[in-house]
Design a protein around this motif. Structure first.
Motif, PDB file in Angstrom:
ATOM      1  N   ILE A   9       0.858  -1.182   0.000  1.00 52.90           N
ATOM      2  CA  ILE A   9       0.000   0.000   0.000  1.00 52.90           C
ATOM      3  C   ILE A   9       0.892   1.229   0.000  1.00 52.90           C
ATOM      4  O   ILE A   9       1.728   1.404   0.890  1.00 52.90           O
ATOM      5  N   CYS A  11       0.900   5.488  -0.641  1.00 48.04           N
ATOM      6  CA  CYS A  11       0.247   6.782  -0.840  1.00 48.04           C
ATOM      7  C   CYS A  11       1.168   7.624  -1.722  1.00 48.04           C
ATOM      8  O   CYS A  11       2.289   7.960  -1.313  1.00 48.04           O
ATOM      9  N   ASP A  36      -1.250  -1.620  -4.379  1.00 45.52           N
ATOM     10  CA  ASP A  36      -2.362  -0.672  -4.301  1.00 45.52           C
ATOM     11  C   ASP A  36      -1.790   0.735  -4.128  1.00 45.52           C
ATOM     12  O   ASP A  36      -1.270   1.080  -3.061  1.00 45.52           O
ATOM     13  N   TRP A  38      -2.524   4.639  -3.897  1.00 51.91           N
ATOM     14  CA  TRP A  38      -3.520   5.697  -3.667  1.00 51.91           C
ATOM     15  C   TRP A  38      -2.941   6.993  -4.240  1.00 51.91           C
ATOM     16  O   TRP A  38      -1.955   7.513  -3.734  1.00 51.91           O
ATOM     17  N   ASP A  39      -3.560   7.494  -5.294  1.00 54.49           N
ATOM     18  CA  ASP A  39      -3.095   8.737  -5.912  1.00 54.49           C
ATOM     19  C   ASP A  39      -3.611   9.909  -5.076  1.00 54.49           C
ATOM     20  O   ASP A  39      -4.791  10.233  -5.114  1.00 54.49           O
ATOM     21  N   ASN A  40      -2.707  10.517  -4.327  1.00 52.14           N
ATOM     22  CA  ASN A  40      -3.107  11.564  -3.389  1.00 52.14           C
ATOM     23  C   ASN A  40      -2.869  12.972  -3.946  1.00 52.14           C
ATOM     24  O   ASN A  40      -2.989  13.955  -3.209  1.00 52.14           O
ATOM     25  N   ARG A  43      -5.566  15.740  -3.427  1.00 54.08           N
ATOM     26  CA  ARG A  43      -6.569  15.224  -2.490  1.00 54.08           C
ATOM     27  C   ARG A  43      -6.146  15.465  -1.039  1.00 54.08           C
ATOM     28  O   ARG A  43      -6.968  15.755  -0.188  1.00 54.08           O
ATOM     29  N   VAL A  50      -5.674   6.962   4.417  1.00 53.53           N
ATOM     30  CA  VAL A  50      -5.260   6.259   3.198  1.00 53.53           C
ATOM     31  C   VAL A  50      -4.930   4.807   3.510  1.00 53.53           C
ATOM     32  O   VAL A  50      -5.414   3.875   2.850  1.00 53.53           O
ATOM     33  N   ARG A  53      -8.120   2.729   4.588  1.00 49.81           N
ATOM     34  CA  ARG A  53      -9.030   2.476   3.466  1.00 49.81           C
ATOM     35  C   ARG A  53      -8.456   1.421   2.521  1.00 49.81           C
ATOM     36  O   ARG A  53      -9.171   0.518   2.068  1.00 49.81           O
ATOM     37  N   CYS A  54      -7.181   1.545   2.211  1.00 48.76           N
ATOM     38  CA  CYS A  54      -6.565   0.572   1.308  1.00 48.76           C
ATOM     39  C   CYS A  54      -6.460  -0.803   1.962  1.00 48.76           C
ATOM     40  O   CYS A  54      -6.650  -1.831   1.282  1.00 48.76           O
TER      41      CYS A  54
END
Length: 296
Positions: A9, A11, A36, A38-40, A43, A50, A53-54
């Motif tokens: 994971i 971020c 996974d 997360w394109d932050n 945001r 983050v 959630r992931c």
């Protein structure tokens, strides 16, 4: 395709860096994994949210929360970590941590010989190996871990998720998470058989300091914590030395608002016979001059 054993994971604010990490993991992990990202960008979601959630949507048995500027240098690292993670009392595994956490406000490292580490850090234009393993073990027990890379079983994370309500930003999520896992009776470790490299030296700001103070308020009733028992006399000595180290760190990071000269004077008056007391004014002056030159 095999079901993923690991979920990594990340971020991300730099797609190219995240892709470089994915390729590095594919070449080194030696285990089925999913990645996974997360394109932050734009945001600005805090790291705790983050990661939680992931983790909730992940499929791996083992969760690896990793910064996008980390690279794994040891091939087959997945099996090495999995063999330790499957131990029932295993908590979080990382690559830099401390064997204690004191009650007084300090960073994760106290500067009292408490560091355990196995990673390469890039800073000051150089590449520096940090290898601190006085016990000569494959895994060094610690209380807290730095967040560059944190690996944990899914059930351990589920029992002690990240605390996004208390830490909504990007600081102290790692300190809080690993403290919570340790306080719940698990054993955290620094892995000495897998080497990683980390390309950034972290961000030290007044926001970081505020989060650190929040952490200490949250855990005031449980600290100090140590891998080994801490008696009163030893704690007093550790507190004194850790305070000097933290004051030097504040100066080094140019956080002079949190370390005015009168605070150094108070330390000297409290411990007039200690070498650290008389070194602090020179550290203060040194970093003040550097700050003036840099911004002059």
């Amino acid at each position: 395709m095999d079901a993923p054993r690991f979920t990594l994971i990340c971020c991300s604010v730099d797609p190219a860096a995240a892709e470089a990490l994915r390729r590095n993991v594919a070449a080194t992990i030696g285990e089925p994994f999913e990645f996974d990202v997360w394109d932050n960008r734009g945001r600005n979601v805090g790291l705790c949210d983050v990661y939680d959630r992931c983790a909730e949507r992940s499929g791996g048995e083992y969760l690896c929360f990793v910064h996008e500027d980390v690279r794994f240098l040891t091939e087959g690292w997945g099996a090495r970590l999995a063999a330790k993670l499957c131990e029932p009392d295993c908590g979080v595994i990382g690559f830099a941590g401390s064997v204690l956490k004191l009650r007084r406000t300090t960073a994760w490292l106290h500067g009292v010989g408490d560091m355990r580490a196995n990673y390469v850090q890039y800073h000051g234009g150089g590449r520096h190996l940090h290898a601190k393993n006085p016990g000569g073990t494959d895994f060094s027990p610690v209380v807290t871990l730095d967040g560059m890379c944190l690996v944990v079983r899914r059930d351990v994370w589920a029992a002690t998720p990240f605390d996004g309500r208390t830490f909504p930003g990007f600081h102290c999520y790692d300190l809080d998470f690993t403290t919570a896992v340790f306080a719940a009776g698990r054993r955290n470790y620094v892995c000495n058989t897998v080497l990683v490299e980390h390309f950034s030296a972290g961000a030290y700001s007044y926001g970081w300091l505020e989060a650190l103070e929040t952490y200490h308020r949250k855990w005031a009733g449980r600290l100090p914590l140590g891998v080994e028992p801490l008696d009163g006399a030893r704690l007093a000595d550790l507190d004194r030395r850790a305070e000097a180290y933290f004051l030097k760190l504040l100066c080094q990071k140019r956080l002079f608002g949190a370390c005015p000269f009168r605070r150094i004077v108070r330390y000297i008056r409290a411990y007039p016979g200690r070498a650290a007391s008389w070194a602090l004014p020179f550290k203060y002056l040194k970093y003040h001059v550097k700050s003036l030159v840099r911004h002059g």
